[in-house]
Motif scaffolding. Structure first.
Motif, PDB file in Angstrom:
ATOM      1  N   LEU A 183       0.837  -1.208   0.000  1.00 10.63           N
ATOM      2  CA  LEU A 183       0.000   0.000   0.000  1.00 10.63           C
ATOM      3  C   LEU A 183       0.869   1.255   0.000  1.00 10.63           C
ATOM      4  O   LEU A 183       0.524   2.261  -0.648  1.00 10.63           O
ATOM      5  N   LEU A 184       1.995   1.210   0.677  1.00 13.37           N
ATOM      6  CA  LEU A 184       2.904   2.356   0.701  1.00 13.37           C
ATOM      7  C   LEU A 184       3.447   2.646  -0.702  1.00 13.37           C
ATOM      8  O   LEU A 184       3.557   3.812  -1.111  1.00 13.37           O
ATOM      9  N   ILE A 185       3.755   1.595  -1.451  1.00 10.35           N
ATOM     10  CA  ILE A 185       4.216   1.787  -2.827  1.00 10.35           C
ATOM     11  C   ILE A 185       3.107   2.385  -3.682  1.00 10.35           C
ATOM     12  O   ILE A 185       3.341   3.286  -4.497  1.00 10.35           O
ATOM     13  N   VAL A 186       1.880   1.911  -3.493  1.00  9.10           N
ATOM     14  CA  VAL A 186       0.753   2.441  -4.260  1.00  9.10           C
ATOM     15  C   VAL A 186       0.567   3.932  -3.975  1.00  9.10           C
ATOM     16  O   VAL A 186       0.341   4.729  -4.897  1.00  9.10           O
ATOM     17  N   VAL A 187       0.672   4.317  -2.704  1.00  6.67           N
ATOM     18  CA  VAL A 187       0.526   5.732  -2.344  1.00  6.67           C
ATOM     19  C   VAL A 187       1.590   6.582  -3.036  1.00  6.67           C
ATOM     20  O   VAL A 187       1.297   7.653  -3.589  1.00  6.67           O
ATOM     21  N   SER A 188       2.829   6.110  -3.032  1.00 11.11           N
ATOM     22  CA  SER A 188       3.917   6.872  -3.661  1.00 11.11           C
ATOM     23  C   SER A 188       3.755   6.928  -5.173  1.00 11.11           C
ATOM     24  O   SER A 188       3.889   7.986  -5.797  1.00 11.11           O
ATOM     25  N   ARG A 189       3.446   5.780  -5.782  1.00 14.01           N
ATOM     26  CA  ARG A 189       3.314   5.747  -7.234  1.00 14.01           C
ATOM     27  C   ARG A 189       2.136   6.577  -7.722  1.00 14.01           C
ATOM     28  O   ARG A 189       2.191   7.188  -8.790  1.00 14.01           O
ATOM     29  N   ALA A 190       1.044   6.575  -6.961  1.00 12.38           N
ATOM     30  CA  ALA A 190      -0.124   7.359  -7.363  1.00 12.38           C
ATOM     31  C   ALA A 190       0.224   8.839  -7.469  1.00 12.38           C
ATOM     32  O   ALA A 190      -0.252   9.544  -8.371  1.00 12.38           O
ATOM     33  N   GLN A 191       1.093   9.314  -6.594  1.00 11.88           N
ATOM     34  CA  GLN A 191       1.485  10.729  -6.648  1.00 11.88           C
ATOM     35  C   GLN A 191       2.491  10.981  -7.768  1.00 11.88           C
ATOM     36  O   GLN A 191       2.485  12.052  -8.377  1.00 11.88           O
ATOM     37  N   ARG A 192       3.345  10.004  -8.056  1.00 11.42           N
ATOM     38  CA  ARG A 192       4.309  10.161  -9.145  1.00 11.42           C
ATOM     39  C   ARG A 192       3.614  10.152 -10.513  1.00 11.42           C
ATOM     40  O   ARG A 192       4.171  10.628 -11.493  1.00 11.42           O
ATOM     41  N   TRP A 193       2.413   9.612 -10.587  1.00 11.94           N
ATOM     42  CA  TRP A 193       1.683   9.531 -11.857  1.00 11.94           C
ATOM     43  C   TRP A 193       1.567  10.894 -12.524  1.00 11.94           C
ATOM     44  O   TRP A 193       1.627  11.013 -13.742  1.00 11.94           O
ATOM     45  N   PHE A 194       1.428  11.934 -11.724  1.00 12.36           N
ATOM     46  CA  PHE A 194       1.166  13.259 -12.273  1.00 12.36           C
ATOM     47  C   PHE A 194       2.421  13.938 -12.815  1.00 12.36           C
ATOM     48  O   PHE A 194       2.326  14.965 -13.483  1.00 12.36           O
TER      49      PHE A 194
END
Length: 455
Positions: A138-149
């Motif tokens: 879940l921590l990776i998902v949180v970080s990657r979701a923000q990097r998407w932009f």
């Protein structure tokens, strides 16, 4: 970490004229947002060769199965785990948002798919060490979701990079569980005396976490480019150094998350500074690198060549200089267009790397000319290297496009190569360049497609 293939082509409207007006900037941003939310059916993945599509789909299916299995068989997170997750996620968010501009600039300078090191591994790797697998993922998902932009990457590449990180994290997490308990982070003088095993477990976990991502990404790059070199697949020395530092900082963040969570703010500051240092280092590399071929430009080549010449003079060793000139290169641009010429230059750069030693210094002299400095090589070895390069280039088969975008293949190209040796032909770098250049002209006057030693 993490390592990911980067695709930094900035989308825009090809029909719009170049302009710096506010309207054009808004249009570019709108086009970029459109790319980021494109429907999966329209992803560029489906236009890739079947081997790449199969690898993407197969890998992501296996990764999903492994992650689900790990989460189902793991114990549920406790309140302490959720607190640590919240602390790491908050710090990761602060780091990502404070370094957003630097990250955008770093990514925008990447012109083709290649290894890219993202410093958010400072926060994802601690999750591998101190969190249950559910929260680590879940921590990776949180970080990657923000990097998407700020990723500026084709959606299928972004998704694959996320899956590679999560699968590597899952495997590393299981290894940590297998090799030892998670009490390694407690402070204390007596406890620290017996911490070698725990430290070894962290090192192994870091190697697995970073090495697996490099492997997963390297396979994609190899499938996409049959001419890819080891440097292209595994990253440069600078990339790997940055990756190692990122994992090391992740270990420190893990210790702080368990023992002194408030001090994680210091790691945020270190992460932001790290992004700025990485940007500066990339700028330094860009100043010394030819953008079309990835080889050293003349500025970068001279710096390294001068050091090698100084070493040869100090240790009384020979060294050789090769000038490589592609015969009738202008006809390629005239017949098929400049993009085809650029493709040929890129393939020649790959050929030069494959036909030389790691210690040889390769640069683009300009236009269709390349220059190589061969440390510890005498005239016989230099001529043999030149002949090997000439033969390798003659065997190249370059798939490209013509002026109308149709597929063509360029092959059977010839090369004229001049060789000059220190100290026999000259004792200074500029004089050695002139001697090799004169030998190139002798090769061309003698019928081209040959290697000539300076007279």
């Amino acid at each position: 970490m993490p390592v990911a293939p980067d695709d930094a082509s900035t989308p825009g409207d090809p029909a719009s004229p170049a302009s710096t007006s506010v309207n054009d900037e808004r249009a570019a941003k709108k086009s970029e947002r459109k790319l980021n939310i494109v429907h999966p059916r329209e992803w560029a993945l489906w236009s890739q060769p079947r081997r790449i599509v199969s690898y993407h789909l197969g890998f992501e299916t296996v990764a999903l199965v492994v992650m689900i299995w790990a989460c189902v068989t793991a114990p549920a997170p406790g309140s302490r785990d959720w607190f640590r997750f919240a602390a790491l996620a908050l710090c990761a968010t602060l780091h990502i948002q404070l370094s957003r501009r630097q990250e955008e600039r770093r990514r925008s300078k990447r012109t083709k798919p290649q290894v890219y090191v993202d410093l958010t591994g400072i926060w994802s790797f601690p999750g591998v060490l101190v969190l249950p697998i559910h929260l680590a993922l879940l921590l990776i998902v949180v970080s990657r979701a923000q990097r998407w932009f700020v990723a500026r990457r084709q959606p299928h590449r972004f998704v694959f990079a996320a899956f590679s990180m999560m699968l590597a994290a899952t495997i590393a997490h299981e290894v940590v569980d297998l090799l030892g308990d998670r009490g390694w982070v407690s402070f204390g003088a007596m406890g620290s005396l017996g911490s070698f095993k725990e430290f070894a477990v962290m090192v192994v976990a870091g190697l697995i976490y970073g090495g697996l991502q490099a492997l997963f990404i390297g396979v994609v790059l190899a499938l996409a480019d049959s001419q890819a070199t080891v440097r292209t697949l595994l990253g440069s020395k600078e990339d790997n150094e940055l990756e190692a530092v990122t994992i090391a900082l992740g270990v420190v963040a893990a210790v702080l998350a368990v023992n002194l969570p408030a001090a994680l703010v210091i790691m945020v500051a270190i992460g932001v500074i790290g992004n700025r240092i990485a940007e500066v280092r990339q700028l330094q590399v860009d100043v010394r690198t030819d953008p079309k071929t990835g080889l050293l430009n003349m500025r970068g080549w001279r710096e390294v060549a001068e050091r090698e010449m100084h070493r040869a003079n100090r240790d009384d060793l020979p060294c050789a200089l090769l000038m490589v000139d592609l015969d009738h290169f202008k006809s390629i641009n005239d017949t098929w267009g400049h993009p085809a010429g650029d493709d040929v230059l890129e393939y020649v750069a790959h050929a030069l790397r494959s036909a030389t030693r790691p210690s040889d210094v390769i640069g683009r002299f300009g236009g269709e000319e390349f220059v190589l400095l061969l440390p510890d090589a005498d005239a016989t070895e230099a001529e043999a290297a030149g002949e090997r390069i000439r033969q390798t280039i003659s065997e190249l088969h370059v798939p490209t496009t013509d002026k109308r975008g149709g597929p063509v293949a360029i092959s059977n190209r010839t090369t004229s190569i001049g060789v000059a040796v220190y100290p026999a032909h000259a004792e200074a770098l500029d004089s050695l360049l002139q001697a090799a250049d004169a030998a190139v002209y002798e090769a061309k006057e003698g019928g081209r497609n040959q290697v000539r030693l300076a007279s």
